[in-house]
Design a protein around this motif. Structure first.
Motif, PDB file in Angstrom:
ATOM      1  N   ILE A 178       3.421 -15.647   2.321  1.00 17.34           N
ATOM      2  CA  ILE A 178       2.759 -15.250   3.657  1.00 17.34           C
ATOM      3  C   ILE A 178       3.297 -13.814   4.129  1.00 17.34           C
ATOM      4  N   ASN A 179       4.610 -13.919   3.931  1.00 17.03           N
ATOM      5  CA  ASN A 179       5.115 -12.410   4.391  1.00 17.03           C
ATOM      6  C   ASN A 179       4.540 -11.309   3.402  1.00 17.03           C
ATOM      7  N   ASN A 180       4.598 -11.558   2.199  1.00 12.47           N
ATOM      8  CA  ASN A 180       4.150 -10.927   1.113  1.00 12.47           C
ATOM      9  C   ASN A 180       2.633 -10.664   1.078  1.00 12.47           C
ATOM     10  N   MET A 181       1.929 -11.484   1.323  1.00 13.41           N
ATOM     11  CA  MET A 181       0.259 -11.534   1.411  1.00 13.41           C
ATOM     12  C   MET A 181       0.243 -10.642   2.719  1.00 13.41           C
ATOM     13  N   THR A 182       1.016 -10.861   3.782  1.00 14.85           N
ATOM     14  CA  THR A 182       0.562 -10.031   4.884  1.00 14.85           C
ATOM     15  C   THR A 182       0.819  -8.693   4.572  1.00 14.85           C
ATOM     16  N   HIS A 183       1.792  -8.138   3.933  1.00 13.47           N
ATOM     17  CA  HIS A 183       2.116  -6.851   3.447  1.00 13.47           C
ATOM     18  C   HIS A 183       1.102  -6.349   2.529  1.00 13.47           C
ATOM     19  N   GLU A 184       0.510  -7.223   1.523  1.00 11.36           N
ATOM     20  CA  GLU A 184      -0.229  -6.801   0.688  1.00 11.36           C
ATOM     21  C   GLU A 184      -1.926  -6.439   1.278  1.00 11.36           C
ATOM     22  N   PHE A 185      -2.009  -7.519   2.260  1.00 15.41           N
ATOM     23  CA  PHE A 185      -3.337  -7.168   3.040  1.00 15.41           C
ATOM     24  C   PHE A 185      -3.168  -5.959   4.050  1.00 15.41           C
ATOM     25  N   LYS A 186      -2.035  -5.824   4.578  1.00 16.76           N
ATOM     26  CA  LYS A 186      -1.835  -4.734   5.505  1.00 16.76           C
ATOM     27  C   LYS A 186      -2.090  -3.240   4.952  1.00 16.76           C
ATOM     28  N   THR A 187      -1.679  -3.094   3.664  1.00  7.28           N
ATOM     29  CA  THR A 187      -1.865  -1.871   3.312  1.00  7.28           C
ATOM     30  C   THR A 187      -3.286  -1.335   2.900  1.00  7.28           C
ATOM     31  N   PRO A 188      -4.084  -2.260   2.321  1.00  5.95           N
ATOM     32  CA  PRO A 188      -5.334  -1.998   2.114  1.00  5.95           C
ATOM     33  C   PRO A 188      -6.399  -1.878   3.438  1.00  5.95           C
ATOM     34  N   ILE A 189      -5.877  -2.788   4.313  1.00  2.00           N
ATOM     35  CA  ILE A 189      -6.372  -2.755   5.603  1.00  2.00           C
ATOM     36  C   ILE A 189      -6.209  -1.345   6.262  1.00  2.00           C
ATOM     37  N   ALA A 190      -4.947  -0.729   6.280  1.00  4.43           N
ATOM     38  CA  ALA A 190      -4.600   0.398   6.879  1.00  4.43           C
ATOM     39  C   ALA A 190      -5.204   1.621   6.389  1.00  4.43           C
ATOM     40  N   THR A 191      -5.414   1.444   4.762  1.00 11.57           N
ATOM     41  CA  THR A 191      -6.081   2.091   4.032  1.00 11.57           C
ATOM     42  C   THR A 191      -7.637   2.601   4.388  1.00 11.57           C
ATOM     43  N   ILE A 192      -7.924   1.237   4.451  1.00  9.61           N
ATOM     44  CA  ILE A 192      -9.820   1.207   4.714  1.00  9.61           C
ATOM     45  C   ILE A 192      -9.646   1.885   6.372  1.00  9.61           C
ATOM     46  N   ASN A 193      -8.978   1.677   7.339  1.00  7.37           N
ATOM     47  CA  ASN A 193      -9.238   2.109   8.454  1.00  7.37           C
ATOM     48  C   ASN A 193      -9.063   3.531   8.567  1.00  7.37           C
ATOM     49  N   LEU A 194      -8.017   4.245   7.718  1.00  5.18           N
ATOM     50  CA  LEU A 194      -7.637   5.694   7.695  1.00  5.18           C
ATOM     51  C   LEU A 194      -8.971   6.398   7.439  1.00  5.18           C
ATOM     52  N   ALA A 195      -9.575   5.647   6.171  1.00  9.89           N
ATOM     53  CA  ALA A 195     -10.576   6.240   5.479  1.00  9.89           C
ATOM     54  C   ALA A 195     -11.875   6.180   6.284  1.00  9.89           C
ATOM     55  N   LEU A 196     -12.186   5.153   7.160  1.00 14.61           N
ATOM     56  CA  LEU A 196     -13.154   5.199   8.080  1.00 14.61           C
ATOM     57  C   LEU A 196     -13.049   6.108   9.205  1.00 14.61           C
ATOM     58  N   ASP A 197     -11.841   6.296   9.716  1.00 11.50           N
ATOM     59  CA  ASP A 197     -11.605   7.303  10.657  1.00 11.50           C
ATOM     60  C   ASP A 197     -11.872   8.641  10.292  1.00 11.50           C
ATOM     61  N   SER A 198     -11.374   9.052   8.866  1.00 13.28           N
ATOM     62  CA  SER A 198     -11.621  10.351   8.292  1.00 13.28           C
ATOM     63  C   SER A 198     -13.244  10.486   8.085  1.00 13.28           C
ATOM     64  N   ILE A 199     -13.922   9.477   7.860  1.00  9.47           N
ATOM     65  CA  ILE A 199     -15.505   9.552   7.674  1.00  9.47           C
ATOM     66  C   ILE A 199     -16.197   9.789   8.983  1.00  9.47           C
ATOM     67  N   LYS A 200     -15.410   9.558  10.308  1.00 12.30           N
ATOM     68  CA  LYS A 200     -16.001   9.646  11.578  1.00 12.30           C
ATOM     69  C   LYS A 200     -15.840  11.124  11.823  1.00 12.30           C
ATOM     70  N   ASN A 201     -14.782  11.889  11.170  1.00  9.57           N
ATOM     71  CA  ASN A 201     -14.523  13.077  11.669  1.00  9.57           C
ATOM     72  C   ASN A 201     -15.861  14.059  11.307  1.00  9.57           C
ATOM     73  N   PRO A 202     -16.277  14.928  12.093  1.00  8.05           N
ATOM     74  CA  PRO A 202     -17.341  15.748  11.986  1.00  8.05           C
ATOM     75  C   PRO A 202     -17.483  16.490  10.853  1.00  8.05           C
ATOM     76  N   LYS A 203     -16.058  16.982  10.409  1.00  6.90           N
ATOM     77  CA  LYS A 203     -16.083  18.144   9.648  1.00  6.90           C
ATOM     78  C   LYS A 203     -15.900  17.366   8.107  1.00  6.90           C
ATOM     79  N   ILE A 204     -15.604  16.392   8.199  1.00  2.00           N
ATOM     80  CA  ILE A 204     -15.583  15.639   6.911  1.00  2.00           C
ATOM     81  C   ILE A 204     -17.065  14.705   6.547  1.00  2.00           C
TER      82      ILE A 204
END
Length: 524
Positions: free
Chosen positions: A303-329
């Motif tokens: 469970i701990n490892n799965m949490t890690h493995e899901f946490k990383t892509p979720i964080a990456t997806i959130n960062l990518a979405l935040d970047s897309i929202k940026n008017p300059k990008i």
């Protein structure tokens, strides 16, 4: 449950089991000891019975002879003295033995011998009180003795009273002791008496017996008698007037141990059976406790490892979405496409992990439908390599193929078996600290094809090799896993290979890499 409580529970259960086994052993040991004591007491009782019976039989014979002589042949010489004399004369040895008991009362002389010990004449008198024995080497010496005359040498009344019998008993023991033992008792008499008495006491086993005199063997003994100080039972026989005897009646039992055990073998077997059941139940319960604890730890780790493995892509997806929202990008199409592609890849990664979990669950419930067709194993290998070759190239490694099998046609499910090869290759890549160096081999062995995937990565310990195909198991150092994962890939590999009537194994050494071998049946 904490480790301390778990350990305490195991200790208490173990102590309880040891206590039960110890009590059973103590009880069995006591039972054997009691049976030995009972056996010993019964044997002693039988021996004393035989000894007493033989002595009474001999005494009765002497009494009957004396009564018969008194009633038929005795001549009363005098009736004035209240004592008993017995005089034995042996002309061959020129020896006269005189037994005196008190003051004489009446004298008798017998023309027939009373005791068959080689004496020619016998004189008897009734006696009381004082007792004396004299031995004369010359018959003439008896005549010159001041205390005795020839008429005083013979005895007794016309019948024997109970008091006379008591006096006569001491007298007869002196006389009988002068006879050899084989004239006093026979082997047949001892065997019959002893056999019957032992049978009455429940002892129906073979025995050997003997009579020893002064610790030396006599003529009275059974054919196979062998004296053993620790296993031979003994009682005195033919005791004299002082309750002593040079003779001992001996008996031993070649199969006494079997007889003793046979009486309690049922109890011993039942005790062993129930104790074994308790041990098996305890061992099974202990095994299940340990197994469940390990599974609990592995699942927690998973469970701990799965949490890690899901946490990383979720964080990456959130960062990518935040970047897309940026008017300059958002106006930069290339960057938007890059972030969208990143979101897609991370989503695929999470989806693959979920699929692995669901796939294993379906395999365990036999719900995964695996249809098989004729496929070329070499083609599946090349297909699997294409899935990981970009990652290998990115890390500046290589995958070399050595597909030497002359035939590679197998009955397999193309999708699942491709996943099997991909999982092994993925492991080889993940567990290679440096550039991954992987070699893939095939060869034909009889009616089977061997697929071997060998890497030069970090390898595994011997303990990890034994458990590497277990679900959720992952080797780790301390509490931190060196490589992210959930311990399902190789469990999936084993289940799929087994479903294909194949066999998978691994050889590994720490810091020297691992080698996975899959054996599958060929089809023509």
């Amino acid at each position: 449950m904490s480790k301390r409580k778990f350990f305490l529970l195991i200790v208490l259960m173990s102590l309880s089991l040891i206590g039960i086994i110890s009590i059973q052993a103590y009880y069995i040991n006591n039972s054997v000891k009691n049976e030995k004591d009972r056996f010993k007491d019964n044997v002693k009782t039988s021996l004393y019975y035989v000894s007493n019976t033989i002595e009474k039989r001999e005494y009765s014979e002497y009494v009957y002879k004396l009564q018969d002589l008194i009633s038929n042949d005795a001549v009363v010489d005098t009736a004035s003295i209240r004592n008993l004399y017995v005089v034995q004369e042996n002309r061959d040895s020129k020896e006269t033995v005189v037994y005196r008991l008190g003051n004489l009362e009446e004298n008798y002389k017998f023309s027939s011998p009373l005791f068959d010990i080689g004496l020619d004449t016998l004189s008897v008198k009734r006696v009381y009180n004082e007792r004396e024995t004299k031995v004369y080497r010359n018959i003439g010496d008896t005549k010159s003795d001041a205390d005795l005359s020839m008429t005083e040498k013979l005895l007794l009344l016309d019948k024997i009273s109970s008091t006379d019998e008591i006096l006569f008993e001491d007298l007869y023991k002196d006389l009988a002791s002068r006879q050899p033992i084989h004239k006093r008792v026979t082997e047949g008499e001892i065997k019959n008496l002893l056999s019957n008495k032992l049978h009455d006491l429940g002892i129906d086993i073979d025995f050997e017996f003997a009579i020893y005199g002064n610790d030396l063997a006599t003529k009275i003994q059974s054919e196979d008698f062998d004296f053993d100080k620790n296993a031979t039972f003994a009682v005195p026989i033919f005791q004299n007037q002082n309750d002593g005897s040079p003779y001992k009646l001996l008996v031993n039992f070649p199969d006494d141990s079997k007889f003793i055990l046979s009486s309690i073998i049922g109890m011993i077997l039942m005790s062993i059976i129930f104790t074994s059941i308790i041990i098996i139940a305890y061992s099974s319960a202990l095994y299940q406790l340990v197994k469940q604890r390990k599974i609990s730890e592995i699942k927690t780790d998973f469970i701990n490892n799965m949490t890690h493995e899901f946490k990383t892509p979720i964080a990456t997806i959130n960062l990518a979405l935040d970047s897309i929202k940026n008017p300059k990008i958002i106006v930069d199409q290339k960057k938007v496409l890059r972030y969208l592609n990143m979101i897609k890849e991370e989503n695929k990664r999470m989806h693959a992990q979920v699929e692995n979990v669901l796939r294993i669950s379906k395999l365990e419930k036999n719900e995964l439908n695996i249809s098989k067709d004729r496929v070329e194993l070499h083609d599946l290998i090349y297909d699997a390599i294409t899935h990981v070759e970009l990652i290998v190239e990115d890390r500046k490694g290589y995958i070399k193929t050595h597909l030497d099998a002359e035939q590679s046609t197998v009955l397999a499910n193309e999708t699942h078996f491709t996943n099997v090869v991909v999982n092994i290759l993925d492991n080889a890549i993940k567990y290679s600290p440096d550039s991954p160096k992987i070699d893939v081999y095939t060869e034909t062995i009889g009616t089977n094809i061997l697929l071997k995937i060998k890497d030069q990565g970090s390898g595994m310990s011997k303990a990890a090799v034994k458990r590497v195909f277990e679900k959720f198991y992952r080797e780790h150092t301390g509490n931190i896993h060196n490589v992210k994962g959930h311990g399902l890939g190789l469990a999936y590999v084993k289940r799929i290979v087994n479903d294909h009537q194949g066999y998978v194994s691994v050889e590994s050494e720490k810091d020297k890499g691992s080698s996975f071998t899959i054996r599958l049946p060929l089809i023509s």
